[in-house]
Write a protein that holds these residues in place. Structure first.
Motif, PDB file in Angstrom:
ATOM      1  N   GLU A 131       0.835  -1.192   0.000  1.00 31.50           N
ATOM      2  CA  GLU A 131       0.000   0.000   0.000  1.00 31.50           C
ATOM      3  C   GLU A 131       0.872   1.245   0.000  1.00 31.50           C
ATOM      4  O   GLU A 131       1.858   1.331   0.727  1.00 31.50           O
ATOM      5  CB  GLU A 131      -0.905   0.001   1.239  1.00 31.50           C
ATOM      6  CG  GLU A 131      -1.877   1.139   1.249  1.00 31.50           C
ATOM      7  CD  GLU A 131      -2.856   1.062   2.415  1.00 31.50           C
ATOM      8  OE1 GLU A 131      -3.834   1.814   2.392  1.00 31.50           O
ATOM      9  OE2 GLU A 131      -2.628   0.251   3.341  1.00 31.50           O
ATOM     10  N   ARG A 133       0.535   4.627   1.049  1.00 30.09           N
ATOM     11  CA  ARG A 133      -0.252   5.595   1.821  1.00 30.09           C
ATOM     12  C   ARG A 133       0.156   7.037   1.560  1.00 30.09           C
ATOM     13  O   ARG A 133      -0.645   7.935   1.633  1.00 30.09           O
ATOM     14  CB  ARG A 133      -0.130   5.296   3.321  1.00 30.09           C
ATOM     15  CG  ARG A 133      -0.861   4.056   3.699  1.00 30.09           C
ATOM     16  CD  ARG A 133      -0.912   3.867   5.173  1.00 30.09           C
ATOM     17  NE  ARG A 133      -1.607   2.626   5.465  1.00 30.09           N
ATOM     18  CZ  ARG A 133      -1.472   1.961   6.584  1.00 30.09           C
ATOM     19  NH1 ARG A 133      -0.682   2.410   7.514  1.00 30.09           N
ATOM     20  NH2 ARG A 133      -2.129   0.853   6.765  1.00 30.09           N
ATOM     21  N   GLU A 134       1.406   7.261   1.279  1.00 28.68           N
ATOM     22  CA  GLU A 134       1.873   8.622   1.043  1.00 28.68           C
ATOM     23  C   GLU A 134       1.438   9.137  -0.328  1.00 28.68           C
ATOM     24  O   GLU A 134       1.546  10.317  -0.620  1.00 28.68           O
ATOM     25  CB  GLU A 134       3.403   8.700   1.134  1.00 28.68           C
ATOM     26  CG  GLU A 134       3.949   8.500   2.543  1.00 28.68           C
ATOM     27  CD  GLU A 134       3.912   7.039   2.985  1.00 28.68           C
ATOM     28  OE1 GLU A 134       4.206   6.149   2.167  1.00 28.68           O
ATOM     29  OE2 GLU A 134       3.529   6.797   4.143  1.00 28.68           O
ATOM     30  N   ASP A 145      -2.264   3.766  -5.550  1.00 23.49           N
ATOM     31  CA  ASP A 145      -2.608   3.573  -4.138  1.00 23.49           C
ATOM     32  C   ASP A 145      -2.110   2.216  -3.644  1.00 23.49           C
ATOM     33  O   ASP A 145      -1.814   2.048  -2.468  1.00 23.49           O
ATOM     34  CB  ASP A 145      -4.120   3.669  -3.966  1.00 23.49           C
ATOM     35  CG  ASP A 145      -4.630   5.054  -4.344  1.00 23.49           C
ATOM     36  OD1 ASP A 145      -4.433   5.983  -3.546  1.00 23.49           O
ATOM     37  OD2 ASP A 145      -5.188   5.197  -5.442  1.00 23.49           O
TER      38      ASP A 145
END
Length: 196
Positions: A131, A133-134, A145
């Motif tokens: 994942e 996230r940033e 994503d």
């Protein structure tokens, strides 16, 4: 060997882009579902994505014609066999395309083309995903994503999944020789992968 039986990297010199495009038609309008512990990612597949996945947009003959190598038009170029492997290679070498201030080489494009059938044929086997996230990888223009990936012969085959609305789309497919490309992104536990 038929492309839908590819169990490793193919040799594209054994196929035409017409055959390649026909192979990809079997995934058109299918939904790839990736079930995690807390959600199911649904990714709609379309033949219009194939040109971008293999980097056809970098094979334009003139910069102003770049858009004709994308989407529906790009898929028709492949389906109609309007480009062959030698022409594709010559255009990449001549155009010297860049992404994120890095040169895109023919070897990078060829590995995408030759690994993609294996990746799709084995998409539900030994699934792994990280994942993002940033929202951005360091030193990369990918904004996915999630990064769904497979490891084969020390090559990391990475499918970038970008959320648009409630569904996901295929942002890009790349082949990289170092897992550090995905950095220390968190790995996501996958329960199941299936087509719908």
């Amino acid at each position: 060997m038929e492309l839908n039986k590819a169990r490793n990297r193919i040799d594209m010199r054994s196929y035409t882009f017409h055959e390649y495009a026909l192979y990809f038609c079997q995934f058109d309008n299918k939904i790839l579902c990736i079930e995690t512990v807390d959600k199911v990612l649904q990714i709609k597949i379309s033949t219009t994505q194939l040109p971008h996945l293999i980097g056809l947009q970098y094979a334009y003959d003139k910069q102003r014609h770049k858009s004709k190598y994308k989407g529906k038009n790009g898929f028709q170029i492949l389906l109609n066999n309007e480009i062959d492997l030698d022409m594709f290679e010559n255009r990449i070498r001549r155009n010297r395309p860049t992404a994120n201030h890095k040169r895109i080489t023919w070897d990078m494009i060829l590995s995408r083309i030759e690994w993609l059938p294996y990746f799709f044929n084995n998409i539900s086997k030994k699934p792994r995903m990280k994942e993002n996230r940033e929202g951005r990888l360091i030193n990369s223009s990918l904004k996915g994503d999630y990064f769904y990936f497979k490891v084969n012969s020390n090559e990391y085959l990475i499918l970038s999944l970008l959320k648009i609305g409630e569904k996901y789309t295929l942002e890009s497919f790349i082949v990289y020789n170092d897992i550090r490309y995905l950095g220390d992104l968190n790995e996501v536990c996958i329960k199941n992968v299936y087509w719908k």
